[in-house]
Structures are given as C-alpha cells and as structure tokens.
Design an enzyme around this catalytic site. Structure first.
Site, PDB file in Angstrom:
ATOM      1  N   LYS A 233       0.845  -1.202   0.000  1.00  0.00           N
ATOM      2  CA  LYS A 233       0.000   0.000   0.000  1.00  0.00           C
ATOM      3  C   LYS A 233       0.878   1.250   0.000  1.00  0.00           C
ATOM      4  CE  LYS A 233      -3.668  -2.656   2.165  1.00  0.00           C
ATOM      5  NZ  LYS A 233      -4.452  -3.039   3.349  1.00  0.00           N
TER       6      LYS A 233
ATOM      7  N   GLN B 162      -4.307  -1.561   9.727  1.00  0.00           N
ATOM      8  CA  GLN B 162      -4.303  -2.896   9.123  1.00  0.00           C
ATOM      9  C   GLN B 162      -4.940  -3.908  10.068  1.00  0.00           C
ATOM     10  OE1 GLN B 162      -3.435  -3.493   5.971  1.00  0.00           O
ATOM     11  NE2 GLN B 162      -3.765  -5.689   6.093  1.00  0.00           N
TER      12      GLN B 162
ATOM     13  N   ASP C  48     -10.705   3.005   4.412  1.00  0.00           N
ATOM     14  CA  ASP C  48     -11.067   1.583   4.369  1.00  0.00           C
ATOM     15  C   ASP C  48     -12.582   1.397   4.371  1.00  0.00           C
ATOM     16  OD1 ASP C  48      -9.201  -0.491   4.194  1.00  0.00           O
ATOM     17  OD2 ASP C  48      -8.459  -0.133   6.222  1.00  0.00           O
TER      18      ASP C  48
END
Ligand code: GUN
Length: 292
Positions: free
Chosen positions: A54, A98, A121
């Site tokens: 990412k 994460q 997200d």
C-alpha cells in the site's frame, strides 16, 4: 467452453494510472499531495507485506505515505492516541489500520476513533451503516468488495436482477460485498461455515464471490455454467516444484471452475491488485473532500 479470465492486474493498473493523473493535476493546481497513514500493530508477516504494497502504491502514484508500526503489545490507549494524532494531522487525508489487530485490542473502538472523512477503508460504523441503508451514501466503500464490483462491471457482467451468492460473512469482504450487491439490485444469498448443502446454493449463483479463506474450496461441479466467479481468497499451497516451495491459490479450484464459468478471476492477479487500486482512489477522494 473456457471462461473469460478477468485480468485484475490490468484493470487495477488503469485505475491507478487515472489516480496518478488526477494527483498530478491536483499538485499542478497548487494543492497538497494526498497523504495516507498506515498503522500496523504487531509482527504478522502477511500484514506487513500488505502494508508495504500500500505504501509503495502511494509513492508510485505521487501520494505521500506515513508509516506507523506499533509493537504487538501496544495498548488500546496507544493505538487510539495515534489515531487521534493522525485525525488532527492536516497532511494525512486517509488512515488505514491494518486488520486483524492483536486479540487484546478492541477493534471496534479503534475503527470508531478514525474520523469518517479519513476512513479510506470504509470500516467506520457510520460508513458501514450508510452502506447498509437504502438511499444513504457512505463517504468510502471498503476496498476489496468495491474492487470485486468494479471487476464485474468492467467485464460487462449483468448485476441487476442476478442471483449473487457471497461465500463468507467477514466484516472486511463478505458482508460489505453483499450490501454492495444489494445496492446494485442483485438478489443476494450469504453463505458461511454453517450453511447446509453449500454446493446446491452455489449452483444457483449467476455471480459468486468466494471469500471463505479455504484453498481451492469451490469445485467445478458446484458452479452454474456461464456464472461470473470472483475469487477473493489468497492461500498458500505447498508445491515442491515452485521456487519458494509453495504457490498462491484462491478459494476456487481454478482449473476445474474455468471450464464451467463464464468469467473467472485468477489468483494472483485478480482481486488482489484491485484492493490497492481502490484504496488509492479512496485516498485521492479523501484529499479532494478535505481540500477541494
Ligand atoms: N486486512 C485484510 N484486508 C484489509 C483491508 O482491506 N484493510 C485493512 N485495514 N486491513 C485488511
């Protein structure tokens, strides 16, 4: 007849190219570069690999990445404190924590601490809640399910009125994928580990999203001829002939299913690259919302 292979790598590359061009236009107009902060807690090797990809994508596309790594024994207060600092940092437009987090941490409270304008997200309860409601728009849609929908749309798969079966009910993929498909007027069945006679239900699917985390689980004779099969799984399978001693396989038995399906995504090179492309798109959107 063999299925059309959906080239997720090529489709993701095109999305990333468009994002890179939009970033360059933004910077040329004197605005800030979009910034993404990643938060990794602990030492899971798979999570560290995903976070690195990412960050690398950010740099390739002209965005800034801010990387934060906390130890596996970080406290709830430390993680929430970091999130609050990132909420207040004007250089940071998107925040990605994460998952999974170490088990002693309260994931829900940490995700809730992220400002919804920076929730690239799409996991904040307000964004997920809006996704689940008719006529409401989340600020951000979770990246992997959004990537699955994008692959279907780009491949010309009809979604409206189709019977879509989602295999798996995780917060990251299965549930938001089901909500997105309902929003596109599909008829959706969600299957999981307790579902009775799974093959019989999967055989009814015009669209199958496989996200159950079991290597080569879906067999060729479970699939309706002509169905679109999107494989979200990434599992390593021992293979003495592979250079590393293993190879990556999906949740679908590719060699069997490609002979029956109308469309299929490969692993690797299907959904995986789309997750990152959609994250980059969300980070650009976050910057545009915060600094139009
Ligand atoms: N873990 C697996 N997939 C994802 C994702 O899309 N976002 C985050 N934050 N964690 C993940």
């Amino acid at each position: 007849m063999s299925a059309q292979i959906i080239d997720g790598k090529a489709i993701a590359q095109k999305v990333k190219q468009e994002v890179a061009e939009a970033v360059a236009r933004r910077v040329a107009a004197g605005k800030s570069r979009p910034g993404l902060a990643t938060v990794l807690v602990g030492d899971r090797v798979d999570s560290a690999t995903y976070v690195r990809s990412k960050q690398k994508a950010c740099e390739e596309l002209g965005m800034v990445s801010f990387s934060h790594h906390l130890p596996a024994d970080a406290t709830q207060e430390q993680v929430e404190g970091l999130v609050r600092e990132l909420n207040a940092d004007r250089r940071v437009h998107g925040i990605l924590v994460q998952l999974p987090l170490p088990p002693h941490l309260n994931e829900e409270r940490i995700l809730q601490a992220i400002s919804i304008e920076k929730d690239v997200d799409g996991f904040h309860p307000v964004n997920i809640g809006r996704l689940a409601q008719k006529g409401r728009e989340p600020l951000f849609i979770p990246c992997t399910p959004n990537g699955c929908l994008y692959l279907l749309e780009q491949s010309g798969v009809p979604i409206e009125g189709a019977h879509a079966v989602v295999l798996g009910r995780s917060n990251i993929v299965g549930m938001p994928a089901a909500l997105l498909l309902i929003g596109k007027n599909a008829t959706v069945t969600v299957c999981h580990s307790r579902t009775r006679d799974l093959p019989a239900i999967i055989r009814q699917a015009d669209i199958l999203i496989a996200a159950i985390g079991k290597a080569e689980f879906v067999r060729g004779d479970w699939v309706k001829p002509g169905a679109a099969v999107i494989d979200v799984g990434i599992n390593s399978k021992p293979d003495p002939n592979a250079p590393k001693g293993y190879r990556l396989v999906g949740d679908v038995h590719f060699d069997e299913v490609k002979e029956v399906a109308g469309w299929i995504t490969p692993v690797p090179g299907g959904v995986g690259p789309m997750t990152i492309a959609m994250l980059m798109k969300n980070t650009l959107r976050a910057a545009e919302l915060q600094e139009p």
